[in-house]
Design a protein around this motif. Structure first.
Motif, PDB file in Angstrom:
ATOM      1  N   GLU A  63      -9.036  -7.309  -7.435  1.00 47.59           N
ATOM      2  CA  GLU A  63      -9.727  -6.167  -8.052  1.00 47.59           C
ATOM      3  C   GLU A  63     -10.967  -6.672  -8.777  1.00 47.59           C
ATOM      4  O   GLU A  63     -11.982  -6.021  -8.710  1.00 47.59           O
ATOM      5  CB  GLU A  63      -9.049  -5.025  -8.479  1.00 47.59           C
ATOM      6  CG  GLU A  63      -8.057  -4.563  -7.556  1.00 47.59           C
ATOM      7  CD  GLU A  63      -6.763  -5.199  -7.417  1.00 47.59           C
ATOM      8  OE1 GLU A  63      -5.946  -4.437  -6.525  1.00 47.59           O
ATOM      9  OE2 GLU A  63      -6.565  -6.186  -7.733  1.00 47.59           O
TER      10      GLU A  63
ATOM     11  N   TRP B 100      -2.864   2.135 -11.198  1.00 50.03           N
ATOM     12  CA  TRP B 100      -1.836   1.777 -10.004  1.00 50.03           C
ATOM     13  C   TRP B 100      -1.269   2.975  -9.320  1.00 50.03           C
ATOM     14  O   TRP B 100      -0.748   3.973 -10.058  1.00 50.03           O
ATOM     15  CB  TRP B 100      -0.685   0.962 -10.630  1.00 50.03           C
ATOM     16  CG  TRP B 100       0.556   0.627  -9.964  1.00 50.03           C
ATOM     17  CD1 TRP B 100       0.468  -0.311  -8.444  1.00 50.03           C
ATOM     18  CD2 TRP B 100       1.711   1.057  -9.680  1.00 50.03           C
ATOM     19  NE1 TRP B 100       1.804  -0.460  -8.059  1.00 50.03           N
ATOM     20  CE2 TRP B 100       2.409   0.462  -8.849  1.00 50.03           C
ATOM     21  CE3 TRP B 100       2.275   2.126 -10.543  1.00 50.03           C
ATOM     22  CZ2 TRP B 100       3.856   0.542  -8.406  1.00 50.03           C
ATOM     23  CZ3 TRP B 100       3.833   2.249 -10.319  1.00 50.03           C
ATOM     24  CH2 TRP B 100       4.598   1.691  -9.207  1.00 50.03           C
ATOM     25  N   ARG B 101      -1.397   3.081  -8.076  1.00 56.47           N
ATOM     26  CA  ARG B 101      -0.848   4.119  -7.189  1.00 56.47           C
ATOM     27  C   ARG B 101      -1.409   5.544  -7.718  1.00 56.47           C
ATOM     28  O   ARG B 101      -0.640   6.544  -7.701  1.00 56.47           O
ATOM     29  CB  ARG B 101       0.824   4.115  -7.400  1.00 56.47           C
ATOM     30  CG  ARG B 101       1.491   2.981  -6.389  1.00 56.47           C
ATOM     31  CD  ARG B 101       2.463   3.140  -6.033  1.00 56.47           C
ATOM     32  NE  ARG B 101       3.208   1.857  -5.428  1.00 56.47           N
ATOM     33  CZ  ARG B 101       2.961   1.354  -4.266  1.00 56.47           C
ATOM     34  NH1 ARG B 101       2.199   2.169  -3.447  1.00 56.47           N
ATOM     35  NH2 ARG B 101       3.483   0.323  -3.865  1.00 56.47           N
TER      36      ARG B 101
ATOM     37  N   ARG C 248       1.075  -1.161  -0.066  1.00 56.67           N
ATOM     38  CA  ARG C 248       0.025  -0.075  -0.065  1.00 56.67           C
ATOM     39  C   ARG C 248       0.848   1.181  -0.173  1.00 56.67           C
ATOM     40  O   ARG C 248       0.537   2.277  -0.822  1.00 56.67           O
ATOM     41  CB  ARG C 248      -1.139   0.012   1.087  1.00 56.67           C
ATOM     42  CG  ARG C 248      -1.940   1.188   1.241  1.00 56.67           C
ATOM     43  CD  ARG C 248      -2.802   1.352   2.457  1.00 56.67           C
ATOM     44  NE  ARG C 248      -3.624   2.314   2.291  1.00 56.67           N
ATOM     45  CZ  ARG C 248      -4.827   2.343   1.923  1.00 56.67           C
ATOM     46  NH1 ARG C 248      -5.440   1.075   1.779  1.00 56.67           N
ATOM     47  NH2 ARG C 248      -5.880   3.297   2.040  1.00 56.67           N
TER      48      ARG C 248
ATOM     49  N   ALA D  83      -6.515  -0.664  -1.159  1.00 57.01           N
ATOM     50  CA  ALA D  83      -4.992  -0.581  -0.880  1.00 57.01           C
ATOM     51  C   ALA D  83      -4.622   0.872  -1.505  1.00 57.01           C
ATOM     52  O   ALA D  83      -3.394   1.472  -1.703  1.00 57.01           O
ATOM     53  CB  ALA D  83      -3.692  -1.443  -1.452  1.00 57.01           C
ATOM     54  N   HIS D  84      -5.888   1.704  -1.690  1.00 60.29           N
ATOM     55  CA  HIS D  84      -5.494   2.945  -2.372  1.00 60.29           C
ATOM     56  C   HIS D  84      -6.497   4.173  -1.560  1.00 60.29           C
ATOM     57  O   HIS D  84      -7.655   3.599  -1.455  1.00 60.29           O
ATOM     58  CB  HIS D  84      -6.055   3.272  -3.939  1.00 60.29           C
ATOM     59  CG  HIS D  84      -4.849   2.413  -4.739  1.00 60.29           C
ATOM     60  ND1 HIS D  84      -4.757   1.316  -4.920  1.00 60.29           N
ATOM     61  CD2 HIS D  84      -3.830   3.001  -5.503  1.00 60.29           C
ATOM     62  CE1 HIS D  84      -3.624   0.763  -5.921  1.00 60.29           C
ATOM     63  NE2 HIS D  84      -3.209   1.938  -6.006  1.00 60.29           N
TER      64      HIS D  84
ATOM     65  N   TYR E 255      -2.447  -4.736   0.314  1.00 58.93           N
ATOM     66  CA  TYR E 255      -1.847  -4.887  -0.796  1.00 58.93           C
ATOM     67  C   TYR E 255      -2.528  -4.592  -2.036  1.00 58.93           C
ATOM     68  O   TYR E 255      -3.886  -4.835  -1.999  1.00 58.93           O
ATOM     69  CB  TYR E 255      -1.095  -6.403  -0.939  1.00 58.93           C
ATOM     70  CG  TYR E 255      -0.316  -6.741   0.221  1.00 58.93           C
ATOM     71  CD1 TYR E 255       1.056  -6.271  -0.048  1.00 58.93           C
ATOM     72  CD2 TYR E 255      -0.638  -7.880   1.297  1.00 58.93           C
ATOM     73  CE1 TYR E 255       1.875  -6.616   1.259  1.00 58.93           C
ATOM     74  CE2 TYR E 255       0.149  -7.962   2.304  1.00 58.93           C
ATOM     75  CZ  TYR E 255       1.501  -7.525   2.283  1.00 58.93           C
ATOM     76  OH  TYR E 255       2.322  -7.935   3.388  1.00 58.93           O
ATOM     77  N   ILE E 256      -1.879  -4.211  -3.029  1.00 53.67           N
ATOM     78  CA  ILE E 256      -2.297  -4.147  -4.365  1.00 53.67           C
ATOM     79  C   ILE E 256      -2.260  -5.262  -5.211  1.00 53.67           C
ATOM     80  O   ILE E 256      -1.326  -6.023  -5.176  1.00 53.67           O
ATOM     81  CB  ILE E 256      -1.671  -2.922  -5.086  1.00 53.67           C
ATOM     82  CG1 ILE E 256      -1.587  -1.658  -4.296  1.00 53.67           C
ATOM     83  CG2 ILE E 256      -2.090  -2.748  -6.480  1.00 53.67           C
ATOM     84  CD1 ILE E 256      -0.593  -0.663  -4.978  1.00 53.67           C
TER      85      ILE E 256
ATOM     86  N   GLN F  65      -9.568   1.929  -5.670  1.00 56.32           N
ATOM     87  CA  GLN F  65      -9.101   0.573  -5.455  1.00 56.32           C
ATOM     88  C   GLN F  65      -8.674  -0.005  -4.092  1.00 56.32           C
ATOM     89  O   GLN F  65      -8.199   0.866  -3.469  1.00 56.32           O
ATOM     90  CB  GLN F  65      -8.325   0.038  -6.608  1.00 56.32           C
ATOM     91  CG  GLN F  65      -8.709   0.528  -8.040  1.00 56.32           C
ATOM     92  CD  GLN F  65      -8.748  -0.798  -8.848  1.00 56.32           C
ATOM     93  OE1 GLN F  65      -9.519  -1.779  -8.375  1.00 56.32           O
ATOM     94  NE2 GLN F  65      -8.166  -0.959 -10.274  1.00 56.32           N
TER      95      GLN F  65
END
Length: 350
Positions: free
Chosen positions: A154, A110-111, A39, A139-140, A147-148, A137
């Protein structure tokens, strides 16, 4: 020095060197897995996001995205929460328009964040009759999760969000004695559950919507829009490691997958967008820029080729990662309008 002694020394040096190499591979693999999946970006991740993406930032485009993100965050929407299949709390932001034609579930990468990814296109969506559910999403942002999952986890979260949209009609229907305001909300919710749904993802969000399309979807999911999506987490990690970070991924792959299994219960090649496309029955609009160094356009070509459903492809020359809308907004919008016009009234299983 005796020959036997020399052999022992050589063997000891070889063993020490081998141990050092193995330790270095383990450490590098852990750093890559941490950078990809944790994360919080770990302090040990010495590489910048610019190195990971393989290209320098265009500051003018960055400024435009940041300003649009601020406008979207400060706009009118309702924050909602659901519980994921594994019990974690997920957060979304729902914007309802007055005369909706469809509902778009917007899935960031992502991120990144919902506002940053969709800030520039938000007004276009609203003006063309789209209710929009911007999900955060796991872990965001405001969603939980350690964790992603790069779409492997997802996709199940997105199924829950689709159910949330469709539950808005049934959850409040046929209740007597409600106020005029409550009755209006109830009517709106019933209309919401009858609208066509489109899954719209960018980057990891695109891979997420593509993987979700391999699952059994409700009939009112009429389409998928995938901008800059990869084939599989393994392909993406391998590409970034070898081409952008200049690692030897062949040595690292098995260790990275071991960590992936421990953290999210999947190896990086256990499922892919390409596999999902082979089972897909939902129309897909693929979008990609030719100059993407983070997710190469060849991955979209591979997903497009595998897609068994009605499919459309928009390629934007010169566009980097998720920059197609910034470079050619009119063409991008024309493709979306054409896609909606074609599939709004089409049953998902026809």
């Amino acid at each position: 020095m005796k020959k036997g002694t020399k052999r022992l020394i050589a063997a000891a040096l070889g063993a020490a060197t081998g141990t050092a190499v193995v330790r270095a591979v383990h450490n590098t693999s852990k750093n890559l897995a941490d950078m990809a999946m944790n994360r919080e970006l770990p302090e040990t991740a010495s590489q910048s996001k610019q190195q990971v993406s393989g290209s320098a930032k265009d500051q003018e485009l960055e400024n435009a995205k940041n300003a649009a993100a601020d406008r979207l965050r400060n706009s009118k929407y309702k924050t909602v929460e659901i519980t994921a299949h594994d019990g974690i709390r997920l957060t979304g932001h729902f914007h309802r328009v007055e005369k909706p034609k469809r509902t778009v579930i917007a899935v960031h990468g992502w991120r990144s964040s919902w506002a940053r990814e969709f800030g520039l296109i938000a007004d276009f969506l609203y003006e063309n009759g789209c209710n929009v559910l911007y999900i955060e999403q796991r872990a965001h942002g405001e969603s939980d999760g350690e964790y992603i999952g790069f779409g492997l986890l997802e996709r199940f979260d997105l199924l829950e969000w689709i159910d949330w949209v469709n539950a808005q009609g049934s959850a409040q229907g046929n209740v007597q004695g409600k106020s005029q305001e409550d009755s209006q909300v109830n009517s709106q919710n019933q209309a919401l559950s009858a609208l066509p749904i489109y899954l719209f993802g960018l980057s990891m969000g695109a891979a997420t919507v593509l993987m979700t399309a391999g699952e059994s979807l409700p009939e009112n999911v009429h389409g998928v829009i995938a901008d800059s999506g990869y084939t599989s987490p393994q392909d993406e990690w391998k590409h970034v490691a070898e081409n952008n970070l200049h690692y030897h991924y062949k040595l690292m792959g098995k260790y990275v997958d071991k960590l992936s299994m421990e953290r999210i219960g999947f190896t990086s090649d256990e499922y892919s967008a390409t596999q999902a496309m082979q089972e897909c029955k939902t129309p897909v609009l693929f979008i990609h820029g030719t100059d993407d160094t983070f997710v190469p356009i060849e991955m979209t070509y591979e997903n497009y080729k595998a897609c068994a459903a009605p499919k459309r492809l928009l390629v934007v020359p010169g566009a980097g990662h998720c920059q197609s809308y910034l470079l050619e907004p009119e063409r991008y919008e024309e493709e979306l309008l054409r896609f909606w016009q074609e599939f709004d009234k089409v049953d998902a299983d026809s």
